[in-house]
Design a protein around this motif. Structure first.
Motif, PDB file in Angstrom:
ATOM      1  N   LYS A  47       0.832  -1.207   0.000  1.00 23.38           N
ATOM      2  CA  LYS A  47       0.000   0.000   0.000  1.00 23.38           C
ATOM      3  C   LYS A  47       0.861   1.250   0.000  1.00 23.38           C
ATOM      4  N   ALA A  48       1.934   1.249   0.812  1.00 22.30           N
ATOM      5  CA  ALA A  48       2.815   2.413   0.883  1.00 22.30           C
ATOM      6  C   ALA A  48       3.445   2.698  -0.471  1.00 22.30           C
ATOM      7  N   THR A 101       2.227   1.874  -3.392  1.00 28.29           N
ATOM      8  CA  THR A 101       1.182   2.338  -4.301  1.00 28.29           C
ATOM      9  C   THR A 101       0.895   3.822  -4.092  1.00 28.29           C
ATOM     10  N   VAL A 102       0.805   4.242  -2.832  1.00 28.96           N
ATOM     11  CA  VAL A 102       0.549   5.648  -2.520  1.00 28.96           C
ATOM     12  C   VAL A 102       1.693   6.526  -3.025  1.00 28.96           C
ATOM     13  N   LEU A 103       2.941   6.076  -2.820  1.00 26.02           N
ATOM     14  CA  LEU A 103       4.091   6.839  -3.281  1.00 26.02           C
ATOM     15  C   LEU A 103       4.067   6.980  -4.795  1.00 26.02           C
ATOM     16  N   LYS A 104       3.784   5.885  -5.509  1.00 23.27           N
ATOM     17  CA  LYS A 104       3.743   5.943  -6.967  1.00 23.27           C
ATOM     18  C   LYS A 104       2.640   6.886  -7.445  1.00 23.27           C
ATOM     19  N   GLU A 105       1.488   6.863  -6.779  1.00 21.99           N
ATOM     20  CA  GLU A 105       0.390   7.747  -7.164  1.00 21.99           C
ATOM     21  C   GLU A 105       0.778   9.216  -6.977  1.00 21.99           C
ATOM     22  N   ALA A 106       1.475   9.503  -5.884  1.00 18.60           N
ATOM     23  CA  ALA A 106       1.901  10.881  -5.634  1.00 18.60           C
ATOM     24  C   ALA A 106       2.896  11.350  -6.682  1.00 18.60           C
ATOM     25  N   VAL A 107       3.868  10.485  -6.997  1.00 21.93           N
ATOM     26  CA  VAL A 107       4.869  10.846  -8.009  1.00 21.93           C
ATOM     27  C   VAL A 107       4.215  11.060  -9.365  1.00 21.93           C
ATOM     28  N   ASP A 108       3.347  10.121  -9.763  1.00 17.77           N
ATOM     29  CA  ASP A 108       2.693  10.248 -11.066  1.00 17.77           C
ATOM     30  C   ASP A 108       1.816  11.488 -11.131  1.00 17.77           C
ATOM     31  N   ALA A 109       1.167  11.835 -10.019  1.00 18.89           N
ATOM     32  CA  ALA A 109       0.311  13.014 -10.004  1.00 18.89           C
ATOM     33  C   ALA A 109       1.119  14.275 -10.277  1.00 18.89           C
ATOM     34  N   VAL A 110       2.296  14.378  -9.665  1.00 21.52           N
ATOM     35  CA  VAL A 110       3.118  15.565  -9.867  1.00 21.52           C
ATOM     36  C   VAL A 110       3.712  15.594 -11.278  1.00 21.52           C
ATOM     37  N   VAL A 111       4.179  14.447 -11.760  1.00 19.41           N
ATOM     38  CA  VAL A 111       4.753  14.397 -13.103  1.00 19.41           C
ATOM     39  C   VAL A 111       3.690  14.748 -14.143  1.00 19.41           C
ATOM     40  N   ASN A 112       2.479  14.221 -13.983  1.00 20.85           N
ATOM     41  CA  ASN A 112       1.410  14.521 -14.923  1.00 20.85           C
ATOM     42  C   ASN A 112       1.011  15.989 -14.870  1.00 20.85           C
ATOM     43  N   SER A 113       0.983  16.541 -13.642  1.00 20.76           N
ATOM     44  CA  SER A 113       0.670  17.954 -13.494  1.00 20.76           C
ATOM     45  C   SER A 113       1.754  18.802 -14.133  1.00 20.76           C
ATOM     46  N   PHE A 114       2.991  18.386 -13.963  1.00 21.55           N
ATOM     47  CA  PHE A 114       4.118  19.087 -14.565  1.00 21.55           C
ATOM     48  C   PHE A 114       3.989  19.107 -16.084  1.00 21.55           C
ATOM     49  N   ALA A 115       3.601  17.970 -16.655  1.00 21.96           N
ATOM     50  CA  ALA A 115       3.479  17.861 -18.108  1.00 21.96           C
ATOM     51  C   ALA A 115       2.433  18.817 -18.650  1.00 21.96           C
ATOM     52  N   LYS A 116       1.361  19.043 -17.893  1.00 24.77           N
ATOM     53  CA  LYS A 116       0.288  19.917 -18.368  1.00 24.77           C
ATOM     54  C   LYS A 116       0.729  21.368 -18.469  1.00 24.77           C
ATOM     55  N   HIS A 117       1.768  21.738 -17.732  1.00 19.23           N
ATOM     56  CA  HIS A 117       2.203  23.125 -17.717  1.00 19.23           C
ATOM     57  C   HIS A 117       3.486  23.339 -18.519  1.00 19.23           C
TER      58      HIS A 117
END
Length: 325
Positions: free
Chosen positions: A61-62, A64-80
Motif C-alpha cells: 500500500k505504501a 502504491t501511494v508513493l507511486k500515485e503521488a509521483v505520477d500526479a506531480v509528473v502529470n501535473s508538470f506535463a500539463k504546464h
C-alpha cells in the motif's frame, strides 16, 4: 535536531554519467507556478493516506501511494509545459534545473544533474540521481532495466524539485517559530533555550535563522553535513576540545561536503578499525540497510548514501593485514 543530540550486495564504485539534454523542444513555465499547482496534485494523492498511519500501512500500500503521488506531480508538470500530455522525466529534470540557473539561482557547481547506476548483472537495477545543490534521490520501484531505473530516480527527483518551489517550502519567520516549538515539544526542551546557540534547541534555531528564505531542500543539504559530523563522532570530539556550538555552526555552515571531508571521515573509521576489528563492516551493513529502506520509501538519500560511500572508501584503504589486525 538529530545532528546535535545525539542492494544487499556490497556496493562497488559507482558508474557515473552526466546527462546533457537537448533543450530545443521544451519551454518550462514559471517554476513557482508549477510548484503551486503540482503541490495541489501531491496533496490530493496524499489524501488517501489520511486515517492510515504509516505503521499500519503494509509495504504494498505504501508503495502504491508513493507511486500515485509521483505520477500526479509528473502529470501535473506535463500539463504546464509545451508538451502533448507526456513528459520525458530525465530531460524535464535537467531542463528544470537549467531553467533555475538561467533565472539567477545560485548553483555553485552549475545545473548538471548527475546519475549513478549501481553495478548489477541482473534486475532489479538501481540508480541514484544527485541534484545541483547536492540532494540525492534514487529509483524507488522494481526496475527491470537500467533505463527504467534512471527514469524512476528522475521521477522522484523531479517531484521533489517541483514541490520545493512551493511557498510552503521556504524558511520564513513563521516557519522557524513553528519548527522551534515542535522541536521543543519533541525533545522536551525549553523555549527559553532557543535564544542560546550553545543549547541544542538554540543551535537548531540559529541554523534556521541563518538559512532564512532558503528552501527545505537547500536546508537539508546543509543539515547533511552536521548529520555526518554527528554520526562520525566529530561533533563530540569538538565538544571535548571545548569548541562551542556557535563556533562549530559558524565554521561548517560555510563548509562544503567535499572529497577532503569524506577522506578525513574515512580515516577516522580506519582508526576505529584498529581498536575494534570489523567495525567498518558492521557499520556498513547498517548503512546499506538504511539506504535501501530510504530509497524504496522515496526519501532524500544524501545522508545515507554519504555514510555508505565513506565506509566503502575506508574499506578500500585497509589492506588484508590491516583488516585482520
Amino acid at each position: 535536531m538529530a545532528s546535535f543530540s545525539n542492494n544487499q550486495q556490497r556496493p562497488q564504485p559507482s558508474q557515473r554519467a552526466v546527462y546533457s539534454p537537448n533543450r530545443t523542444h521544451t519551454d518550462m513555465s514559471d517554476p513557482t507556478s508549477i510548484g503551486s499547482r503540482s503541490a495541489q496534485a501531491m496533496a490530493a494523492a496524499a489524501m488517501s493516506m489520511r486515517g492510515q498511519p504509516q505503521s499500519h500501512m503494509n509495504d504494498s500500500k505504501a508503495k502504491t501511494v508513493l507511486k500515485e503521488a509521483v505520477d500526479a506531480v509528473v502529470n501535473s508538470f506535463a500539463k504546464h509545459t509545451q508538451g502533448y500530455g507526456r513528459v520525458n522525466v530525465v530531460e524535464a529534470l535537467q531542463e528544470f534545473w537549467q531553467m533555475k540557473q538561467d533565472r539567477g539561482a545560485d548553483l555553485k557547481n552549475g545545473a548538471l544533474v548527475v546519475y549513478e547506476s549501481q553495478p548489477a548483472t541482473s534486475p532489479p537495477y538501481v540508480c541514484f540521481v544527485s541534484l545541483p545543490g547536492g540532494s540525492c534521490f534514487g529509483s524507488f520501484q522494481h526496475c527491470p532495466t537500467k533505463a527504467e531505473a534512471r527514469r524512476s530516480a528522475a521521477k522522484i527527483a523531479l517531484m521533489n524539485s517541483v514541490f520545493n518551489e512551493h511557498p510552503s517550502r521556504k524558511i520564513t519567520d513563521e516557519f522557524i517559530e513553528r519548527a522551534v516549538r515542535d522541536a521543543c515539544a519533541s525533545f522536551k526542551g525549553n523555549l527559553e533555550e532557543a535564544d542560546n546557540p550553545n543549547t541544542g534547541i538554540g543551535a537548531f534555531r540559529f541554523m534556521l535563522d541563518s538559512n532564512k528564505t532558503r528552501t527545505m531542500l537547500e536546508f537539508q543539504e546543509l543539515m547533511t553535513v552536521f548529520q555526518l559530523l554527528h554520526w562520525n563522532g566529530s561533533l563530540k570530539a569538538m565538544r571535548e576540545r571545548n569548541c562551542s556550538r556557535q563556533e562549530v555552526l559558524s565554521h561548517y555552515t560555510h563548509r562544503a561536503l567535499d572529497d577532503d571531508m569524506r577522506s578525513q571521515m574515512a580515516l577516522d573509521w580506519i582508526a576505529r578499525e584498529q581498536e575494534s576489528t570489523s567495525i567498518i563492516e558492521r557499520e556498513l551493513e547498517i548503512a546499506e540497510r538504511e539506504l535501501e529502506s530510504a530509497r524504496l520509501a522515496g526519501r532524500e538519500l544524501r545522508f545515507f548514501k554519504e555514510k555508505r560511500d565513506i565506509l566503502v572508501l575506508a574499506l578500500t584503504q585497509i589492506g588484508p593485514n590491516d583488516s585482520m589486525a
